[in-house]
Design an enzyme around this catalytic site. Structure first.
Site, PDB file in Angstrom:
ATOM      1  N   LYS A  60      -4.310   3.946   4.817  1.00 19.69           N
ATOM      2  CA  LYS A  60      -5.153   4.674   5.756  1.00 19.69           C
ATOM      3  C   LYS A  60      -6.489   3.978   6.050  1.00 19.69           C
ATOM      4  O   LYS A  60      -7.101   4.229   7.083  1.00 19.69           O
ATOM      5  CB  LYS A  60      -5.438   6.084   5.243  1.00 19.69           C
ATOM      6  CG  LYS A  60      -4.252   7.031   5.253  1.00 19.69           C
ATOM      7  CD  LYS A  60      -3.871   7.456   6.655  1.00 19.69           C
ATOM      8  CE  LYS A  60      -3.071   8.735   6.717  1.00 19.69           C
ATOM      9  NZ  LYS A  60      -1.977   8.865   5.771  1.00 19.69           N
ATOM     10  N   SER A 314       3.689   3.427   0.734  1.00 22.76           N
ATOM     11  CA  SER A 314       2.469   3.717   1.499  1.00 22.76           C
ATOM     12  C   SER A 314       1.260   4.203   0.709  1.00 22.76           C
ATOM     13  O   SER A 314       0.152   4.190   1.229  1.00 22.76           O
ATOM     14  CB  SER A 314       2.789   4.733   2.600  1.00 22.76           C
ATOM     15  OG  SER A 314       3.368   5.903   2.046  1.00 22.76           O
TER      16      SER A 314
END
Ligand SMILES: *Cc1c(COP(=O)(O)O)cnc(C)c1O
Length: 337
Positions: A60, A314
Site C-alpha cells: 500500500k 501482499s
C-alpha cells in the site's frame, strides 16, 4: 484478445503513470522469489512477489506515496484524511511523514491493534469509528468536506492504482521468461487494476486472475452483474480485503482485463499461510495469502501442470495472537495442502 481504441487508450494512460510513479523514494523493489515446496506439490512453477517485505509490510505504500507526492503545495499544506482497514493507513501515515503532510486516518473499530499502533507510531492521527469499512469511510468523507483536507482513497483513485501498478512493472522486469498467469488478491481493486493495466498493455497473453475472500467477493459480484454492486455484508477475517464495493476506477479496467475471479474460504487462507511459511519462513496476513490459495484451487480444478504462476504475497500485518487460530485451522486443512 483485442481491445477497442478506448480500452487501449485507458491502458496506455495507466502505463505512462506507472512508469512515471516516483514510488522508490519510499517503497522498495521486492524480490520475486521461487516457492520450491509449493511448486513441487502443485506440479507448476510458483513465484512469490514479496510485497510483505515493504517498509509498512504491504504494497500500500506504493499507491499512497504516489498520490501524496503529486498533491499541490496548497493541498499538502491543508493535510490529508483517509479511511482504511489498516494497511493503506500505514502507507498514508509513512508517506505523509516523509513529505511533511498532516494525516488523519479513520479506521473501523475492528482494526487489529497492530495496525492502529502502526499508524500512531508514524505520527498520524488515528480515529476509530464504525464497525466496518463503509462506516469509517462515510465518516472520513464527512471530515474531509468539513476540514478542506484532501481525501485519499485506499483504492479508488488513478494515482493510487498507478502506484500499485509498479508491482507489475517489477514482475515483468524480474521474470522475462514464459509466464502463464498472475494471481492477485482483490479488496477494492486498486492493486489488480494497476497490475492488469500494465500487464495487458505489454503482455496480453498473461492471464490476470483475481482472488477474493468468499466473504467479500465484490469484484466477482460486479463482473456477474456487469455493474458495481454493494455486498449486503462483509466478513473481516481477511481484513485487508474487507470491502463491500469494488472501486469505480478499478472496475473500469477490471471489466475487460481480468480473465477470471476465484473465491476462497478462510480455511483455505490459513492453509495458504502455512504453505508460504514452509517456503519462506515468513508469516503473511490472511489477505496476503489469497493469491496462493487461489493458485491451489485453480490447479486442483484445471489439473494444469508445468505452468509458471506468480502470486502476489501482499502483506504481513497480522496480530501475533491470531496465529494460534491460523495454525489450528491450517492443521485441520492440511489434507488439502
Ligand atoms: C489492500 C490490500 C489488498 C487488496 O488491495 P485492493 O487494492 O484494495 O484490491 C490485498 N492484500 C493486502 C495485504 C492489502 O492490504
Amino acid at each position: 484478445m483485442s481491445y477497442t481504441y478506448d480500452q487501449q487508450t485507458l491502458l496506455e494512460h495507466y502505463v505512462k503513470k506507472i512508469l512515471a510513479a516516483p514510488v522508490y523514494d519510499l517503497a522498495v523493489r521486492t524480490p520475486l522469489q521461487a516457492a520450491p515446496a509449493l511448486s513441487e506439490a502443485l506440479g507448476n512453477r510458483i513465484l512469490l512477489k514479496r510485497e510483505d517485505l515493504q517498509p509498512t509490510f504491504s504494497f500500500k505504500i506504493r499507491g499512497a506515496y504516489n498520490k501524496l507526492v503529486q498533491l499541490s503545495e496548497e493541498q499538502k499544506a491543508r493535510g490529508v484524511i483517509t479511511a482504511s482497514a489498516g494497511n493503506h493507513a500505514q502507507g498514508v501515515a509513512l508517506a505523509a511523514r516523509e513529505l511533511g503532510i498532516a494525516a488523519t486516518i479513520v479506521m473501523p473499530a475492528t482494526t487489529p491493534e497492530l495496525k492502529v499502533l502502526g499508524v500512531r507510531s508514524r505520527g498520524a492521527e488515528a480515529l476509530l469509528h464504525g464497525e466496518s469499512f463503509p462506516f469509517a469511510l462515510a465518516h472520513a468523507l464527512q471530515l474531509a468536506e468539513q476540514s478542506g483536507r484532501t481525501f485519499v482513497s485506499p483504492f479508488d483513485d488513478p494515482e493510487v492504482i498507478a502506484g500499485q501498478g509498479t508491482v507489475a512493472m517489477e514482475i515483468l522486469r524480474q521474470h522475462q521468461g514464459s509466464l502463464d498467469a498472475i494471481f492477485i488478491p482483490v479488496g477494492g481493486g486498486g492493486l489488480i487494476a494497476g497490475i492488469a493495466a500494465y500487464v495487458k498493455y505489454l503482455r496480453p497473453e498473461v492471464r490476470i486472475i483475481g482472488v477474493e475472500s468468499e466473504h467479500s467477493a465484490c469484484l466477482k459480484a460486479a463482473l456477474e452483474a456487469d455493474q458495481r454492486v454493494v455486498l449486503p455484508s462483509v466478513g473481516t477475517f481477511a481484513d485487508g480485503v474487507a470491502v463491500a464495493q469494488i472501486g469505480a476506477f478499478g472496475f473500469e479496467v477490471c471489466r475487460f482485463c481480468v480473465d477470471e475471479v476465484i473465491t476462497v474460504s478462510n480455511d483455505d487462507l490459513c492453509a495458504a499461510i502455512k504453505n508460504i511459511y514452509d517456503d519462506t519462513r515468513s508469516i503473511t496476513e490472511p489477505s496476503g495469502a489469497l493469491a496462493v490459495a487461489g493458485i491451489k484451487q485453480y490447479v486442483a480444478r484445471t489439473g494444469v501442470r508445468e505452468q509458471t504462476f506468480v502470486a502476489i504475497d501482499s502483506g504481513a500485518n497480522i496480530n501475533f495472537d491470531s496465529l494460534r487460530h491460523v495454525a489450528e485451522r491450517a492443521a485441520v486443512c492440511s489434507v488439502s495442502a
